[in-house]
Design an enzyme around this catalytic site. Sequence first.
Site, PDB file in Angstrom:
ATOM      1  N   ASP A 174      -7.374  -3.780  -5.388  1.00 53.61           N
ATOM      2  CA  ASP A 174      -6.914  -2.244  -4.886  1.00 53.61           C
ATOM      3  C   ASP A 174      -5.428  -1.968  -5.189  1.00 53.61           C
ATOM      4  OD1 ASP A 174      -8.195  -4.297  -3.386  1.00 53.61           O
ATOM      5  OD2 ASP A 174      -8.008  -2.934  -1.574  1.00 53.61           O
ATOM      6  N   ASP A 206       0.707  -1.277   0.112  1.00 48.91           N
ATOM      7  CA  ASP A 206       0.028   0.089   0.027  1.00 48.91           C
ATOM      8  C   ASP A 206       0.912   1.334  -0.095  1.00 48.91           C
ATOM      9  OD1 ASP A 206      -2.500  -0.883  -0.387  1.00 48.91           O
ATOM     10  OD2 ASP A 206      -2.700  -1.579   1.625  1.00 48.91           O
TER      11      ASP A 206
HETATM   12  N1  GLY Z   1      -7.438  -1.101   0.382  1.00 48.68           N
HETATM   13  C1  GLY Z   1      -8.327  -1.719   1.218  1.00 48.68           C
HETATM   14  C2  GLY Z   1      -9.578  -1.087   1.235  1.00 48.68           C
HETATM   15  O1  GLY Z   1     -10.332  -0.662   0.178  1.00 48.68           O
HETATM   16  O2  GLY Z   1     -10.532  -1.411   2.328  1.00 48.68           O
END
Ligand code: GLY
Length: 425
Positions: A171, A111
């Site tokens: 994501d 992330d």
């Molecule tokens: N990237 C994790 C979420 O969207 O909850």
Amino acid sequence: MKRWITKENLENSPSITEAEARAARKFCVQRTQENLSTFTTAFPGAASKDLYYQPGPNLGWTTGFWTGLVWLSYEAQEDPSKKAALLHAGKTQAADFLRRIENKEDVDHHDMGFLYTPSCVAAWRLLSDDDAKRAAILAADQLLARYQPVGKFLQAWGKMGAPENYRFIVDCLLNVPLLFWASSVTEDPKYREVALSHIHTALANVIREDGSTWHTVFMNPQTGLFDHGATCQGYRDGSAWARGQAWAVYGTALAFRETKEEAYLAAFRKVTSYFLSHLPKDLIPYWDLSFGDGDGYALDPSIHGEAPFTESAGTNENGGIFQPRDASSAAIAVCGMLEMSRYLAQDEAASLVLTAKRLLKACTDTCLARPDTPTNGLLLHSTYSHRSPFNTCTPEGTEECVIWGDYFLLEALTRVTNPDWCVYW
Ligand code: GLY
């Protein structure tokens, strides 16, 4: 009863006006400004608790969205002393992001884009801040280290190569723009090459035949081929988690921006069409797109903050428990559609902008906090992780504000009121 909106209903939904978007943007900036007293050295958590964000350290995957909100507000603020306070907060936080990546604090995951794009890439774009640039390049290096050559993808979580985590997640399409940026500022193509490789694998495997998306995709560590899809945060493996679908909308738009690949345009159209055709009549998605009208409560614009949702709020007419919404997914999808409209021929672009403005109108009419709403957040009716009998997530933040929801709402309002806005992603 129809569970999802018809094309005709969607086309008859009102779109946000310029004046409404300006007023909503002003409110968001004012609320962000008020929050600086609590959140300059501390960061809000991922989701509010009883609609109030609590202060905490710069950990987890979501703190960059708060700094992003500060930068969006800094851009909009005209009052010099208020602008100076936003600048101070943004710089303080960007410096903390440099400390975090130098100390490798909670960065063993993919992330890096969510964390470092709205915080440090934005600081670099707005101020040419060298420390912020250094932080974002270190974060891009950290992300590169998640690359798995067998399968050609960025491993999302866990120990590299561990069989239970040999997977990417949808994501990540919003993490790879950091790599494109890193190649552009360093003139080293290695970041871009990994980004392109990941996108190719992701878009070849994450989108199902009907345009819905897997949340997570396991690759075979021997052959490098698709093994199986699975959800973590969606309702069940074969359903479409609303936020994953929204990440796919924005992610395919950004992939097309970088490559102009026809296949990515086709992917954008497919995932967006699925998203739009699985909205309830009021345009605020349920947390999973398999739910629709009849699965929850009606949103009432006159009720702000008194969330009508409780886990045991009785049964709906389908005999199940009421399902929560996730307005943050709508805000993300709006940004994706507005981004894609920049690269399309006039007619398709205009139609996409109009649809985006319809969703944005629904977000601001029914989900935007008002000055007297008991909350320190912006976008109500959002859901972080909702537990179902068939998923594996840790429950957190159901029918709350979530910090990325607030961020993407203000990004969407910024895009609508300033179509030439210089995108952070
Ligand atoms: N990237 C994790 C979420 O969207 O909850």
